[in-house]
Motif scaffolding. Structure first.
Motif, short mmCIF file in Angstrom:
data_model
loop_
_atom_site.label_atom_id
_atom_site.label_comp_id
_atom_site.label_asym_id
_atom_site.label_seq_id
_atom_site.Cartn_x
_atom_site.Cartn_y
_atom_site.Cartn_z
N ASP A 1 0.81 -1.22 0.00
CA ASP A 1 0.00 0.00 0.00
C ASP A 1 0.84 1.27 0.00
N TYR A 2 2.14 1.14 0.21
CA TYR A 2 3.02 2.32 0.27
C TYR A 2 3.25 2.86 -1.13
N GLY A 3 3.06 4.16 -1.30
CA GLY A 3 3.26 4.77 -2.61
C GLY A 3 3.48 6.26 -2.48
N LEU A 4 3.31 6.97 -3.58
CA LEU A 4 3.53 8.41 -3.60
C LEU A 4 2.65 9.13 -2.58
N LEU A 5 1.37 8.77 -2.52
CA LEU A 5 0.46 9.41 -1.56
C LEU A 5 0.94 9.19 -0.13
N THR A 6 1.33 7.97 0.19
CA THR A 6 1.80 7.65 1.54
C THR A 6 3.03 8.47 1.89
N ALA A 7 4.02 8.45 1.01
CA ALA A 7 5.27 9.17 1.27
C ALA A 7 5.02 10.67 1.42
N THR A 8 4.18 11.22 0.55
CA THR A 8 3.89 12.65 0.59
C THR A 8 3.13 13.02 1.86
N ALA A 9 2.11 12.24 2.19
CA ALA A 9 1.31 12.53 3.39
C ALA A 9 2.16 12.43 4.65
N GLN A 10 2.99 11.41 4.74
CA GLN A 10 3.81 11.24 5.93
C GLN A 10 4.93 12.27 6.01
N LEU A 11 5.37 12.75 4.87
CA LEU A 11 6.41 13.78 4.86
C LEU A 11 5.87 15.14 5.27
N TYR A 12 4.70 15.49 4.77
CA TYR A 12 4.17 16.83 4.94
C TYR A 12 3.17 17.01 6.06
N ALA A 13 2.57 15.96 6.58
CA ALA A 13 1.45 16.16 7.49
C ALA A 13 1.44 15.15 8.62
N GLY A 14 0.84 15.59 9.71
CA GLY A 14 0.48 14.66 10.75
C GLY A 14 -0.88 14.12 10.36
N VAL A 15 -0.97 12.83 10.10
CA VAL A 15 -2.21 12.24 9.61
C VAL A 15 -2.81 11.40 10.72
N GLY A 16 -4.09 11.60 10.97
CA GLY A 16 -4.71 10.78 11.99
C GLY A 16 -6.22 10.77 11.88
N PRO A 17 -6.83 9.64 12.30
CA PRO A 17 -8.29 9.55 12.23
C PRO A 17 -8.94 10.43 13.28
N VAL A 18 -10.11 10.95 12.94
CA VAL A 18 -10.88 11.76 13.85
C VAL A 18 -12.13 11.00 14.28
N VAL A 19 -12.83 10.42 13.31
CA VAL A 19 -14.07 9.69 13.62
C VAL A 19 -14.33 8.66 12.52
N HIS A 20 -14.93 7.53 12.89
CA HIS A 20 -15.29 6.49 11.93
C HIS A 20 -16.81 6.45 11.80
N ARG A 21 -17.29 6.34 10.57
CA ARG A 21 -18.73 6.25 10.30
C ARG A 21 -18.99 4.99 9.48
N PRO A 22 -20.01 4.20 9.87
CA PRO A 22 -20.34 3.00 9.09
C PRO A 22 -21.05 3.39 7.79
N PRO A 23 -21.07 2.49 6.79
CA PRO A 23 -21.72 2.80 5.52
C PRO A 23 -23.17 3.27 5.67
N GLY A 24 -23.90 2.75 6.64
CA GLY A 24 -25.30 3.11 6.83
C GLY A 24 -25.52 4.55 7.28
N ALA A 25 -24.43 5.26 7.63
CA ALA A 25 -24.55 6.66 8.06
C ALA A 25 -24.70 7.61 6.88
N PHE A 26 -24.59 7.08 5.65
CA PHE A 26 -24.63 7.92 4.46
C PHE A 26 -25.82 7.57 3.59
N VAL A 27 -26.34 8.57 2.88
CA VAL A 27 -27.44 8.36 1.93
C VAL A 27 -26.99 8.90 0.58
N PRO A 28 -26.89 8.06 -0.44
CA PRO A 28 -26.97 6.60 -0.38
C PRO A 28 -25.71 6.04 0.27
N PRO A 29 -25.79 4.84 0.86
CA PRO A 29 -24.61 4.25 1.48
C PRO A 29 -23.56 3.90 0.43
#
Length: 179
Positions: free
Chosen positions: A114-142
């Motif tokens: 899964d490591y690639g350009l996006l991974t390297a760039t994100a880890q180089l430039y930003a602190g990346v972290g989850p804030v909240v998880h939502r299940p598919p049913g929380a969206f319309v349409p899921p």
């Protein structure tokens, strides 16, 4: 709602019908602007950079960094994130809702599949972290994804602009030459 707390809200929407609906729904709110266009083609330098004439002596203007909030479609998440990282000098904070697969790629270890350009760039430039998880049913349409979606925050970089430009080419070159 963002409109109540922010001085200025800019919505960038590629869908012509949805952009028109947004303009209509928010037409009486003075601090919201709807741009119909592709986020990958938006000129952030023009949108957030210095204004003409602002470089005259006595007219120094400090460019105010903005906060980005969005909900990204899975198929274009990487392109949008790379574009935002490219213009990060304008962004104080980026908070995005993305499908579960994207954060897994952002947190991938070097050498993993899964490591690639996006991974390297994100880890180089930003602190990346989850804030909240939502299940598919929380969206319309899921979403069709079974993993749900997560909101992730990206902190702004602290390195000088010239260093960011120089460093950005390193992961880009390494990833494109990866076998």
């Amino acid at each position: 709602m963002l409109v109540r707390r922010a001085r200025r809200v800019i919505a960038i929407e590629t869908d012509r019908v949805l952009a028109a609906q947004l303009r209509m729904n928010f037409s009486l709110i003075p601090n919201i602007e709807v741009i119909e266009g592709d986020i990958l083609a938006v000129d952030f330098d023009t949108l957030f950079g210095p204004r003409p004439g602002s470089t005259r002596p006595g007219m120094e203007r400090v460019t105010e960094r903005v906060r980005v909030v969005g909900n990204l479609p899975y198929f274009i998440t990487s392109d949008i994130l790379l574009r935002l990282f490219q213009f990060r000098k304008y962004f104080e904070l980026i908070v995005l809702m993305v499908q579960k697969e994207s954060p897994d790629r952002l947190a991938a270890d070097p050498g993993s599949k899964d490591y690639g350009l996006l991974t390297a760039t994100a880890q180089l430039y930003a602190g990346v972290g989850p804030v909240v998880h939502r299940p598919p049913g929380a969206f319309v349409p899921p979403p069709k994804s079974t993993g749900g979606s997560e909101t992730h925050a990206f902190a702004a970089p602290r390195s000088p602009r010239s260093e960011r430009t120089r460093i950005y080419s390193v992961p880009e070159t390494l990833v494109w030459t990866k076998t």
